[in-house]
Write a protein that holds these residues in place. Structure first.
Motif, PDB file in Angstrom:
ATOM      1  N   GLU A 160       0.839  -1.210   0.000  1.00 12.85           N
ATOM      2  CA  GLU A 160       0.000   0.000   0.000  1.00 12.85           C
ATOM      3  C   GLU A 160       0.873   1.259   0.000  1.00 12.85           C
ATOM      4  O   GLU A 160       0.553   2.242  -0.681  1.00 12.85           O
ATOM      5  CB  GLU A 160      -0.927  -0.015   1.218  1.00 12.85           C
ATOM      6  N   ALA A 161       1.964   1.221   0.782  1.00 12.65           N
ATOM      7  CA  ALA A 161       2.860   2.383   0.829  1.00 12.65           C
ATOM      8  C   ALA A 161       3.522   2.607  -0.530  1.00 12.65           C
ATOM      9  O   ALA A 161       3.654   3.755  -0.981  1.00 12.65           O
ATOM     10  CB  ALA A 161       3.924   2.179   1.909  1.00 12.65           C
ATOM     11  N   LEU A 162       3.917   1.519  -1.192  1.00  6.17           N
ATOM     12  CA  LEU A 162       4.522   1.646  -2.522  1.00  6.17           C
ATOM     13  C   LEU A 162       3.526   2.149  -3.555  1.00  6.17           C
ATOM     14  O   LEU A 162       3.862   2.955  -4.421  1.00  6.17           O
ATOM     15  CB  LEU A 162       5.088   0.296  -2.978  1.00  6.17           C
ATOM     16  N   GLU A 163       2.279   1.676  -3.452  1.00  6.00           N
ATOM     17  CA  GLU A 163       1.234   2.144  -4.367  1.00  6.00           C
ATOM     18  C   GLU A 163       1.028   3.646  -4.212  1.00  6.00           C
ATOM     19  O   GLU A 163       0.893   4.378  -5.201  1.00  6.00           O
ATOM     20  CB  GLU A 163      -0.083   1.409  -4.096  1.00  6.00           C
ATOM     21  N   ALA A 164       1.021   4.091  -2.946  1.00  9.20           N
ATOM     22  CA  ALA A 164       0.856   5.520  -2.688  1.00  9.20           C
ATOM     23  C   ALA A 164       2.038   6.303  -3.247  1.00  9.20           C
ATOM     24  O   ALA A 164       1.875   7.382  -3.833  1.00  9.20           O
ATOM     25  CB  ALA A 164       0.709   5.773  -1.186  1.00  9.20           C
ATOM     26  N   GLU A 165       3.248   5.748  -3.088  1.00  7.63           N
ATOM     27  CA  GLU A 165       4.447   6.412  -3.598  1.00  7.63           C
ATOM     28  C   GLU A 165       4.431   6.494  -5.119  1.00  7.63           C
ATOM     29  O   GLU A 165       4.728   7.544  -5.703  1.00  7.63           O
ATOM     30  CB  GLU A 165       5.684   5.638  -3.133  1.00  7.63           C
ATOM     31  N   VAL A 166       4.060   5.374  -5.756  1.00 10.70           N
ATOM     32  CA  VAL A 166       4.016   5.338  -7.224  1.00 10.70           C
ATOM     33  C   VAL A 166       2.964   6.299  -7.767  1.00 10.70           C
ATOM     34  O   VAL A 166       3.172   6.964  -8.787  1.00 10.70           O
ATOM     35  CB  VAL A 166       3.721   3.891  -7.707  1.00 10.70           C
ATOM     36  N   ASN A 167       1.850   6.389  -7.057  1.00  8.82           N
ATOM     37  CA  ASN A 167       0.749   7.250  -7.507  1.00  8.82           C
ATOM     38  C   ASN A 167       0.873   8.688  -7.008  1.00  8.82           C
ATOM     39  O   ASN A 167       0.016   9.526  -7.302  1.00  8.82           O
ATOM     40  CB  ASN A 167      -0.601   6.674  -7.064  1.00  8.82           C
ATOM     41  N   GLY A 168       1.932   8.960  -6.223  1.00  5.97           N
ATOM     42  CA  GLY A 168       2.145  10.309  -5.722  1.00  5.97           C
ATOM     43  C   GLY A 168       1.136  10.741  -4.685  1.00  5.97           C
ATOM     44  O   GLY A 168       0.793  11.920  -4.581  1.00  5.97           O
ATOM     45  N   VAL A 169       0.663   9.769  -3.893  1.00  4.56           N
ATOM     46  CA  VAL A 169      -0.337  10.061  -2.861  1.00  4.56           C
ATOM     47  C   VAL A 169       0.335  10.011  -1.496  1.00  4.56           C
ATOM     48  O   VAL A 169       1.028   9.040  -1.171  1.00  4.56           O
ATOM     49  CB  VAL A 169      -1.498   9.045  -2.890  1.00  4.56           C
ATOM     50  N   ALA A 170       0.148  11.041  -0.686  1.00  2.01           N
ATOM     51  CA  ALA A 170       0.721  11.079   0.664  1.00  2.01           C
ATOM     52  C   ALA A 170      -0.217  10.360   1.630  1.00  2.01           C
ATOM     53  O   ALA A 170      -1.414  10.618   1.644  1.00  2.01           O
ATOM     54  CB  ALA A 170       0.928  12.521   1.114  1.00  2.01           C
ATOM     55  N   LEU A 171       0.335   9.440   2.401  1.00  2.96           N
ATOM     56  CA  LEU A 171      -0.472   8.732   3.395  1.00  2.96           C
ATOM     57  C   LEU A 171      -0.673   9.613   4.623  1.00  2.96           C
ATOM     58  O   LEU A 171       0.297  10.129   5.180  1.00  2.96           O
ATOM     59  CB  LEU A 171       0.207   7.422   3.813  1.00  2.96           C
ATOM     60  N   PRO A 172      -1.926   9.809   5.074  1.00  4.92           N
ATOM     61  CA  PRO A 172      -2.186  10.676   6.237  1.00  4.92           C
ATOM     62  C   PRO A 172      -1.702  10.047   7.535  1.00  4.92           C
ATOM     63  O   PRO A 172      -1.730   8.836   7.692  1.00  4.92           O
ATOM     64  CB  PRO A 172      -3.714  10.792   6.233  1.00  4.92           C
ATOM     65  N   ASP A 173      -1.234  10.899   8.453  1.00  9.63           N
ATOM     66  CA  ASP A 173      -0.859  10.425   9.778  1.00  9.63           C
ATOM     67  C   ASP A 173      -2.113  10.259  10.624  1.00  9.63           C
ATOM     68  O   ASP A 173      -3.031  11.087  10.563  1.00  9.63           O
ATOM     69  CB  ASP A 173       0.079  11.427  10.475  1.00  9.63           C
ATOM     70  N   ALA A 174      -2.139   9.194  11.429  1.00  9.93           N
ATOM     71  CA  ALA A 174      -3.306   8.962  12.278  1.00  9.93           C
ATOM     72  C   ALA A 174      -3.277   9.908  13.472  1.00  9.93           C
ATOM     73  O   ALA A 174      -2.248  10.051  14.130  1.00  9.93           O
ATOM     74  CB  ALA A 174      -3.304   7.517  12.775  1.00  9.93           C
ATOM     75  N   PRO A 175      -4.389  10.584  13.785  1.00  9.16           N
ATOM     76  CA  PRO A 175      -4.445  11.468  14.954  1.00  9.16           C
ATOM     77  C   PRO A 175      -4.199  10.679  16.233  1.00  9.16           C
ATOM     78  O   PRO A 175      -4.593   9.533  16.353  1.00  9.16           O
ATOM     79  CB  PRO A 175      -5.890  12.011  14.921  1.00  9.16           C
ATOM     80  N   ALA A 176      -3.532  11.325  17.194  1.00 12.09           N
ATOM     81  CA  ALA A 176      -3.184  10.640  18.442  1.00 12.09           C
ATOM     82  C   ALA A 176      -4.413  10.172  19.201  1.00 12.09           C
ATOM     83  O   ALA A 176      -4.375   9.145  19.882  1.00 12.09           O
ATOM     84  CB  ALA A 176      -2.347  11.570  19.323  1.00 12.09           C
ATOM     85  N   ASN A 177      -5.531  10.896  19.100  1.00 14.09           N
ATOM     86  CA  ASN A 177      -6.717  10.540  19.878  1.00 14.09           C
ATOM     87  C   ASN A 177      -7.515   9.408  19.234  1.00 14.09           C
ATOM     88  O   ASN A 177      -8.580   9.052  19.705  1.00 14.09           O
ATOM     89  CB  ASN A 177      -7.630  11.758  20.068  1.00 14.09           C
ATOM     90  N   LYS A 178      -6.993   8.824  18.132  1.00 13.99           N
ATOM     91  CA  LYS A 178      -7.709   7.732  17.482  1.00 13.99           C
ATOM     92  C   LYS A 178      -6.916   6.431  17.522  1.00 13.99           C
ATOM     93  O   LYS A 178      -7.168   5.515  16.761  1.00 13.99           O
ATOM     94  CB  LYS A 178      -8.024   8.090  16.025  1.00 13.99           C
ATOM     95  N   ILE A 179      -5.958   6.338  18.447  1.00 14.91           N
ATOM     96  CA  ILE A 179      -5.109   5.155  18.519  1.00 14.91           C
ATOM     97  C   ILE A 179      -5.937   3.910  18.811  1.00 14.91           C
ATOM     98  O   ILE A 179      -5.776   2.886  18.152  1.00 14.91           O
ATOM     99  CB  ILE A 179      -4.023   5.336  19.592  1.00 14.91           C
ATOM    100  N   GLU A 180      -6.851   3.991  19.812  1.00 12.54           N
ATOM    101  CA  GLU A 180      -7.659   2.828  20.165  1.00 12.54           C
ATOM    102  C   GLU A 180      -8.556   2.419  19.010  1.00 12.54           C
ATOM    103  O   GLU A 180      -8.703   1.237  18.717  1.00 12.54           O
ATOM    104  CB  GLU A 180      -8.490   3.129  21.417  1.00 12.54           C
TER     105      GLU A 180
END
Length: 211
Positions: free
Chosen positions: A159-179
């Motif tokens: 998935e990370a490579l697909e995002a890289e190839v397609n030029g899509v930045a993966l969003p960081d997960a908010p700290a309050n949504k860990i659970e």
């Protein structure tokens, strides 16, 4: 009698330490060589994704993951053996050490076989009959040797490579949504495992038709 027994124990310990050091030296040699191969496997995965061939991209990453896990497992085992062989009570653990060294030799042979060469890596994206046969051989081999955790990590990397190839930045997960993310991840892992089982069943069902 006592001196002879003591000498035999020292000799067995020295031999175990030498065998362990030889295995570790060989492992380090493999680590250097396999880095070249795994780097190429990652590049092949990218190239396959650019061509829209996700199946071959995933196979390249699965082979890469399996090779890396073999090296990591053997390295951890040798580290444990190093502790055992330096133990003052070596005679008490001698059987475990010798068994561990035998296992290490077997795994090192498997690593050597798995590495093959760059020419085999290139077959992962080939379209010839020989390349397809090799891809199926590798896929069948990995189906029985990779854990669900390994497979999940492969899909994360895909998935990370697909995002890289397609030029899509993966969003960081908010700290309050860990659970919430943990719960989502559990469901995702289950869904991935179910999908993998369906894919393998489909491949097995199609096999007689290909024969």
């Amino acid at each position: 009698m006592g001196n002879s027994s003591s000498a035999n124990k020292i000799s067995a310990q020295d031999k175990a330490i030498l065998d362990m050091k030889n295995q570790r030296d060989k492992l380090h040699q493999y680590q250097k060589r396999i880095t070249i191969i795994t780097d190429r496997e990652k590049e092949i995965a990218k190239e396959c994704l650019k061509r829209g061939d996700e199946k071959k991209a995933k196979l390249a990453l699965r082979r890469k993951k399996y090779q890396e896990s073999l090296l990591a497992k053997t390295d951890a085992q040798l580290a444990q053996l190093e502790i055992l062989t330096s133990d003052v009570e070596f005679a008490l653990v001698q059987k475990d050490v010798l068994f561990g060294l035998q296992q290490g030799t077997t795994v090192l042979r498997e690593i050597h076989k798995e590495m093959g060469g760059i020419e085999n890596v290139e077959k992962l994206m080939g379209e010839s009959e020989e390349a397809h046969a090799y891809q199926k051989e590798i896929s069948d081999l990995l189906a029985n040797k990779m854990s669900n955790q390994d497979e999940d990590e492969v899909e994360d990397e895909l998935e990370a490579l697909e995002a890289e190839v397609n030029g899509v930045a993966l969003p960081d997960a908010p700290a309050n949504k860990i659970e919430l993310n943990e719960e989502t991840n559990v469901q995702l892992r289950k869904e991935r495992a179910r999908r993998r089982e369906q894919e393998r069943a489909a491949e097995q069902a199609a096999q007689p038709m290909l024969a």
